[in-house]
Design a protein around this motif. Structure first.
Motif, PDB file in Angstrom:
ATOM      1  N   ASP A 188       0.830  -1.204   0.000  1.00  0.00           N
ATOM      2  CA  ASP A 188       0.000   0.000   0.000  1.00  0.00           C
ATOM      3  C   ASP A 188       0.863   1.252   0.000  1.00  0.00           C
ATOM      4  N   LEU A 189       1.890   1.263   0.823  1.00  0.00           N
ATOM      5  CA  LEU A 189       2.789   2.412   0.871  1.00  0.00           C
ATOM      6  C   LEU A 189       3.572   2.547  -0.428  1.00  0.00           C
TER       7      LEU A 189
ATOM      8  N   ILE B  74       4.554   7.987  13.648  1.00  0.00           N
ATOM      9  CA  ILE B  74       3.927   9.081  12.893  1.00  0.00           C
ATOM     10  C   ILE B  74       2.411   8.891  12.881  1.00  0.00           C
ATOM     11  N   CYS B  75       1.688   9.944  13.281  1.00  0.00           N
ATOM     12  CA  CYS B  75       0.230   9.872  13.290  1.00  0.00           C
ATOM     13  C   CYS B  75      -0.356  11.165  12.723  1.00  0.00           C
ATOM     14  N   SER B  76      -1.689  11.264  12.719  1.00  0.00           N
ATOM     15  CA  SER B  76      -2.352  12.357  11.999  1.00  0.00           C
ATOM     16  C   SER B  76      -2.621  13.607  12.819  1.00  0.00           C
ATOM     17  N   SER B  77      -2.571  13.527  14.144  1.00  0.00           N
ATOM     18  CA  SER B  77      -2.931  14.696  14.950  1.00  0.00           C
ATOM     19  C   SER B  77      -2.284  14.638  16.322  1.00  0.00           C
ATOM     20  N   ALA B  78      -2.310  15.783  17.016  1.00  0.00           N
ATOM     21  CA  ALA B  78      -1.778  15.847  18.371  1.00  0.00           C
ATOM     22  C   ALA B  78      -2.594  14.976  19.322  1.00  0.00           C
TER      23      ALA B  78
ATOM     24  N   TRP C  81      -1.008   3.553  10.703  1.00  0.00           N
ATOM     25  CA  TRP C  81      -1.601   3.378   9.376  1.00  0.00           C
ATOM     26  C   TRP C  81      -3.083   3.024   9.390  1.00  0.00           C
ATOM     27  N   ASN C  82      -3.497   2.150  10.288  1.00  0.00           N
ATOM     28  CA  ASN C  82      -4.847   1.583  10.226  1.00  0.00           C
ATOM     29  C   ASN C  82      -5.903   2.348  11.019  1.00  0.00           C
ATOM     30  N   TRP C  83      -5.483   3.211  11.906  1.00  0.00           N
ATOM     31  CA  TRP C  83      -6.448   3.932  12.747  1.00  0.00           C
ATOM     32  C   TRP C  83      -7.281   4.891  11.906  1.00  0.00           C
ATOM     33  N   ARG C  84      -8.584   5.003  12.233  1.00  0.00           N
ATOM     34  CA  ARG C  84      -9.486   5.898  11.509  1.00  0.00           C
ATOM     35  C   ARG C  84     -10.062   6.946  12.459  1.00  0.00           C
ATOM     36  N   ASP C  85     -10.230   8.165  11.950  1.00  0.00           N
ATOM     37  CA  ASP C  85     -10.818   9.233  12.756  1.00  0.00           C
ATOM     38  C   ASP C  85     -12.345   9.148  12.727  1.00  0.00           C
TER      39      ASP C  85
ATOM     40  N   MET D 220      -3.436   8.501   5.791  1.00  0.00           N
ATOM     41  CA  MET D 220      -3.075   8.718   4.399  1.00  0.00           C
ATOM     42  C   MET D 220      -4.286   8.998   3.518  1.00  0.00           C
ATOM     43  N   ASP D 221      -5.482   9.050   4.130  1.00  0.00           N
ATOM     44  CA  ASP D 221      -6.677   9.486   3.403  1.00  0.00           C
ATOM     45  C   ASP D 221      -6.869  10.995   3.510  1.00  0.00           C
ATOM     46  N   ILE D 222      -6.103  11.639   4.370  1.00  0.00           N
ATOM     47  CA  ILE D 222      -6.229  13.086   4.595  1.00  0.00           C
ATOM     48  C   ILE D 222      -5.178  13.781   3.733  1.00  0.00           C
ATOM     49  N   PRO D 223      -5.591  14.553   2.720  1.00  0.00           N
ATOM     50  CA  PRO D 223      -4.628  15.112   1.749  1.00  0.00           C
ATOM     51  C   PRO D 223      -3.472  15.875   2.378  1.00  0.00           C
ATOM     52  N   GLU D 224      -3.756  16.737   3.359  1.00  0.00           N
ATOM     53  CA  GLU D 224      -2.667  17.534   3.930  1.00  0.00           C
ATOM     54  C   GLU D 224      -1.682  16.675   4.724  1.00  0.00           C
TER      55      GLU D 224
END
Length: 257
Positions: free
Chosen positions: A72-73, A139-143, A215-219, A226-230
């Motif tokens: 996937d990566l 590495i994750c998506s948010s604080a 990688w697998n966690w969803r908000d 990696m679904d969030i463009p920014e």
């Protein structure tokens, strides 16, 4: 700053006043009827961005979770650079299979996953004494997500010093100063802030041994990081500041949690 340690008529025009039918009038009349027929059919409503996102969320909610894989990566890397790199350059971006660790199969907690991919963690952290560096990055998506991950590290980290590497309420210079003063073993944060620290020479990636993507966690909107463009954009920018080179040299291992 503590040790335990960023989703959318055309109205029928009045019939033209009757007038002498010109040559070819039958054809013109047919055209006018066609226009009226077309006008009488309203255009279907366009999908708004919100509607589209809702449909995506509905699909994801009904689908079975599927764990991420190294492929996937690799595919995301190829797709990201396909419009700006030659075929030869794209081939050079292929990461060796040996740089990937076993991916989480969705049965692990973070601590159990890290114990599996890094069984010699205790020995590694005891021999690590370089400042301005870490042995492992998560590495994750948010604080908020980073804080959740840090709390779930207790069973793995032992006496390791953990640092929050995100922008929320923390100035980059504060993090630079702390990295200069202390030996930090493990960093958890967002790709944008970590990239900023690397570019400002506050964080040296060379001693880094493990880089783990959340990688697998969803908000709440069922998006992975990696679904969030920014976030995806910042991940690739981080890869470009040295991570890809370390992977190719096989000094750095990648994990997908």
């Amino acid at each position: 700053m503590a040790d335990d340690l960023g989703d959318l008529w055309w109205e029928n025009q009045p019939a033209a006043a009757s007038s002498p039918e010109p040559s070819g009038g039958e054809e013109e009349g047919d055209t006018e009827l066609m226009q009226q027929d077309t006008a009488s059919v309203p255009e279907p409503p366009k999908e708004t961005k919100q509607t589209k996102q809702r449909k995506i969320s509905d699909i994801l909610a009904k689908s079975e979770p599927k764990p991420g894989t190294p492929g996937d990566l690799q595919k995301l890397i190829k797709d990201h650079y396909s419009g700006s790199r030659s075929i030869v350059e794209l081939e050079e971006l292929n990461l060796p299979d040996s740089c990937f660790l076993k991916a989480n199969d969705l049965t692990h907690s973070l601590s159990s996953y890290l114990k599996e991919i890094c069984p010699k963690w205790v020995k590694l952290r005891k021999t690590h004494n370089e400042k301005k560096s870490v042995l492992m990055l998560i590495i994750c998506s948010s604080a908020i997500r980073a804080l959740e991950l840090i709390r779930s590290l207790t069973a793995f980290k032992g006496d390791a010093k953990v640092m929050k590497l995100f922008a929320k309420h923390i100035k980059v210079q504060e993090q630079v100063n702390l990295l200069e003063k202390r030996v930090i073993h493990l960093g958890v944060g967002t790709p944008g802030r970590i990239k900023q620290l690397v570019k400002q020479d506050g964080l040296n990636l060379n001693p880094l041994k493990f880089l783990v993507f959340d990688w697998n966690w969803r908000d709440q909107k069922l998006r992975r990081m990696m679904d969030i463009p920014e976030i995806k954009k910042e991940v690739f920018e981080l890869l470009e500041v040295g991570v890809l080179d370390l992977c190719k040299s096989e000094s750095l291992k990648l994990g997908l949690f």
